[in-house]
Design a protein around this motif. Structure first.
Motif, PDB file in Angstrom:
ATOM      1  N   ALA A 304       0.856  -1.181   0.000  1.00  0.00           N
ATOM      2  CA  ALA A 304       0.000   0.000   0.000  1.00  0.00           C
ATOM      3  C   ALA A 304       0.894   1.234   0.000  1.00  0.00           C
ATOM      4  CB  ALA A 304      -0.896   0.004   1.243  1.00  0.00           C
ATOM      5  N   THR A 307       1.372   2.353   5.245  1.00  0.00           N
ATOM      6  CA  THR A 307       0.928   1.420   6.276  1.00  0.00           C
ATOM      7  C   THR A 307       1.366   1.988   7.620  1.00  0.00           C
ATOM      8  OG1 THR A 307       1.202  -0.457   4.775  1.00  0.00           O
ATOM      9  CG2 THR A 307       1.028  -0.966   7.116  1.00  0.00           C
ATOM     10  N   ASP A 331     -14.515   0.661  11.985  1.00  0.00           N
ATOM     11  CA  ASP A 331     -13.521   0.634  10.911  1.00  0.00           C
ATOM     12  C   ASP A 331     -13.283  -0.800  10.442  1.00  0.00           C
ATOM     13  OD1 ASP A 331     -11.417   0.915   9.191  1.00  0.00           O
ATOM     14  OD2 ASP A 331     -10.250   2.222  10.516  1.00  0.00           O
ATOM     15  N   GLY A 333     -11.724  -1.885   8.101  1.00  0.00           N
ATOM     16  CA  GLY A 333     -10.427  -2.113   7.466  1.00  0.00           C
ATOM     17  C   GLY A 333      -9.262  -2.199   8.430  1.00  0.00           C
ATOM     18  N   CYS A 355      -3.793   0.191   6.362  1.00  0.00           N
ATOM     19  CA  CYS A 355      -3.152   0.512   5.086  1.00  0.00           C
ATOM     20  C   CYS A 355      -4.056   1.475   4.315  1.00  0.00           C
ATOM     21  CB  CYS A 355      -2.983  -0.744   4.225  1.00  0.00           C
ATOM     22  SG  CYS A 355      -1.993  -2.045   4.967  1.00  0.00           S
ATOM     23  N   GLY A 356      -3.452   2.356   3.525  1.00  0.00           N
ATOM     24  CA  GLY A 356      -4.277   3.252   2.710  1.00  0.00           C
ATOM     25  C   GLY A 356      -3.453   4.263   1.949  1.00  0.00           C
ATOM     26  N   ASP A 357      -4.177   5.156   1.287  1.00  0.00           N
ATOM     27  CA  ASP A 357      -3.523   6.133   0.412  1.00  0.00           C
ATOM     28  C   ASP A 357      -3.283   7.486   1.084  1.00  0.00           C
ATOM     29  OD1 ASP A 357      -3.424   4.400  -1.711  1.00  0.00           O
ATOM     30  OD2 ASP A 357      -5.408   4.982  -2.460  1.00  0.00           O
ATOM     31  N   ASP A 358      -4.045   7.780   2.138  1.00  0.00           N
ATOM     32  CA  ASP A 358      -3.983   9.101   2.758  1.00  0.00           C
ATOM     33  C   ASP A 358      -3.355   8.940   4.146  1.00  0.00           C
ATOM     34  OD1 ASP A 358      -4.571  11.312   4.377  1.00  0.00           O
ATOM     35  OD2 ASP A 358      -6.400  11.765   3.267  1.00  0.00           O
ATOM     36  N   ASP A 361      -5.255  10.130   7.313  1.00  0.00           N
ATOM     37  CA  ASP A 361      -6.401   9.252   7.585  1.00  0.00           C
ATOM     38  C   ASP A 361      -5.942   7.922   8.177  1.00  0.00           C
ATOM     39  OD1 ASP A 361      -9.223   8.271   7.153  1.00  0.00           O
ATOM     40  OD2 ASP A 361      -8.166   6.929   5.781  1.00  0.00           O
ATOM     41  N   VAL A 362      -4.923   7.348   7.588  1.00  0.00           N
ATOM     42  CA  VAL A 362      -4.430   6.042   8.035  1.00  0.00           C
ATOM     43  C   VAL A 362      -3.903   6.137   9.474  1.00  0.00           C
ATOM     44  CG1 VAL A 362      -2.597   4.342   7.629  1.00  0.00           C
ATOM     45  CG2 VAL A 362      -3.982   5.159   5.710  1.00  0.00           C
TER      46      VAL A 362
ATOM     47  N   ARG B 303      -7.464  -6.380  -2.495  1.00  0.00           N
ATOM     48  CA  ARG B 303      -6.323  -5.483  -2.287  1.00  0.00           C
ATOM     49  C   ARG B 303      -5.533  -5.249  -3.565  1.00  0.00           C
ATOM     50  NH1 ARG B 303      -2.739  -6.322   2.834  1.00  0.00           N
ATOM     51  NH2 ARG B 303      -2.248  -4.243   2.076  1.00  0.00           N
TER      52      ARG B 303
END
Lengths: 379, 379
Positions: A304, A307, A331, A333, A355-358, A361-362, B303
């Motif tokens: 990702a 993380t 949540d 996730g 895990c994520g893109d932002d 936020d993560v 994923r």
């Protein structure tokens, strides 16, 4: 069965998570634990109960395994040499492991191979500490017992000679180090196999609170490519020069003036690599197993963009299972990892990963889940 | 400890992989296995040896657990009702599970709730099979024993009345079904909890060889959004109407004329969901555990753009561990999952998973690894 037996000395959470990685590999996994309710002994089918501080117990365990490895660094070097003399395969071997057991040996060796470290030397007494303080430009200085410390234990930050007495009471040599003016802490984790293959994980940022790892961000935010490569090179150099087999975590300081200095070494799966279970193609636990079995290593790349792992420490509220209801509903996730340990204030009893893109936020999601499990927030 | 104990009846690979998912959740996991060398019993710390076909053994096991679930569908309904009468929590319960145990009951119920199925009816003898063939437009027809079949066993494709004798020898009712002219097979997997929350995994394509699952592609390539939603709705409808708790796999035919028909049901983790271990945020095993514990369910999303799972069947070459050297060196990204089972020709002994962006590449890598482990290729 043609599958080898890996024996791990120690029944803590690292052995527990290594078991989880051993299941899909199909290899046999055995732990030497001191009690059936230890974290790993609860879940490992093949738990061998014994006292690792007793050479006979250790030998009985080791002889039942094809390779012996460790979930901590407390086994005396002399025991490991005795096992090797009896043809037990020990990975990492005692010649490597001593550098993770004795900070004095470690600093001497890293200096010899040209790896940048904080200025340091063995000190004889509080007066010698004062002399060292003068050598490095003044107080405070950091004192460490050369053996036996972990998670902030065995480390003192002292501001004068009078405050430098406690470390000498343990009866082991004391190492003095300059207090580094660091911008942040990083960790470079690598895995090396006996035939010399090595892989390097993305360099992470590690945030400590009271000397205990609180949060790990993978990869380290805003770390330049050059700095990341330098950190990975340092870790690969140490692994190669010291003959490490298995996972090596190199804890690093990134100084305000742009240098990378080695803080500590761990030759085993490490808290700074827990993010890899959910966040990397191959976890540190699987790669540690592959390495000690001399199998080809797995892809260490991140899965990702970001993380974040946050440790769950024990708080005042013992029933963390009840907290799952809120954490999981809020949540879906978040990945919860609990270690089966009784809750005691400040004890590492689990971790969570998101895990994520932002990144913001993560981090917020992981922090919330860990804080709620601990009981330090209630909504 | 405040953590509940989940007991799984059966010691096969599904229990083994559920154990792997139970470790991070911190819940206690216990299996009822028939022998210590069974796939799950090798790795589960808490393996209870007994005979699941013996109600006393089953009862002793069940009473030691907070909730009982299953790695197969072989436990007689009467036993499950006996346990429920003694306040054992059984998930899925016998009223749901019977639909995965008895294909006659399943077909009748699916018809009643309006779920599309191949035309079918119970047949009395070969002459009645011939009559059924006439009703559905001619031979061949598919015959299935209503109970006891799996992996292609208990299923016959017959071309005339003379060929229709074998199924009747088992002494259980025989179901006849039209032979569907399908374009491909799909699977829709959902998980439902006692309080009624449900999640749906991406619909996958499942490729069978000789009646045994060979490959699963997630998501099913070129499946229209409408068709995918239809398949997920069918699975969610079945889970809700039948009161399923835990994982439900609905095996589907996609016909050449654009219809979706239900082929089989499984109320447990299923081969068509193994890809979720590496390919989804929450694996089918973790979500099955969450469901039977009535915890909030985890995110079922994929994923990676593509995840391909290929089963490793036993071949002529018993030493799969030796094959790891080539498989892992050639492809550091392939995930190997072995079940600790002795190699027998045609037996499912493991699976491999590959995730990535290019479907052709991902399929080729997974196929290669599985074929090499089996020994059907040597380079």
């Amino acid at each position: 069965m043609t599958y080898p037996i890996v024996g791990m000395v120690g029944g803590g959470q690292l052995a527990r998570m290594t078991h989880q990685a051993a299941i899909p590999l199909g290899v046999r996994f055995r732990v030497l634990a001191s009690a059936p309710d230890e974290s790993a002994a609860q879940v490992v089918g093949d738990a061998f109960l014994g006292d690792e501080a007793n050479l006979d117990d250790l030998r009985d365990f080791a002889r039942s395994c094809d390779v012996v490895t460790f979930d901590h660094e407390q086994v005396p070097t002399a025991f490991l040499r005795a096992l090797e003399a009896e043809d037990v395969v020990v990975r990492p071997g005692p010649d490597a492991l001593v550098h993770a057991q004795d900070k004095g040996v470690m600093r001497e060796r890293l200096a010899a191979i040209g790896v940048p470290c904080p200025r340091n030397r063995i000190v004889a007494d509080p007066a010698d500490v004062a002399a060292f303080a003068e050598e490095v430009g003044g107080w405070p200085v950091v004192l460490k017992t050369t053996r036996g410390g972990y998670d902030g234990k065995g480390v003192w930050v002292v501001r004068d000679a009078a405050g430098a007495e406690a470390p000498f009471r343990a009866g082991v040599p004391v190492l003095a180090e300059e207090k580094v003016d660091f911008a942040r802490e990083l960790a470079a984790c690598v895995v090396r196999s006996p035939h010399g293959q090595a892989v390097a994980y993305p360099v992470v940022e590690s945030i400590q609170v009271d000397g205990i790892c609180h949060e790990v961000i993978a990869p380290a935010p805003e770390l330049s490519e050059d700095r990341a490569v330098e950190a990975q090179r340092i870790a690969l150099t140490i692994a190669g020069e010291l003959g490490v087999t298995g996972h090596l975590a190199v804890e690093l300081f990134e100084t305000r003036d742009g240098r990378i200095l080695v803080n500590e070494l761990a030759m085993r799966p490490h808290n700074s690599g827990h993010w890899t279970i959910d966040g990397a193609v191959t976890s540190q636990f699987e790669n540690h197993l592959r390495a000690v079995l001399d199998l080809p290593l797995g892809d260490p790349r991140a899965r990702a963009k970001w993380t974040v792992m946050v440790n769950v420490l024990g708080g005042d509220y013992p029933d963390m299972y009840h907290a799952y209801l809120h954490v999981m509903a809020r949540d879906p996730g978040v990945k919860v990892h609990m270690y089966g340990k009784d809750v005691k204030p400040g004890r590492k009893v689990g971790h969570v990963t998101v895990c994520g893109d932002d990144l913001d936020d993560v981090r917020a999601r992981a922090d919330h889940a860990a804080a709620y499990l601990r009981g330090s927030i209630t909504e």
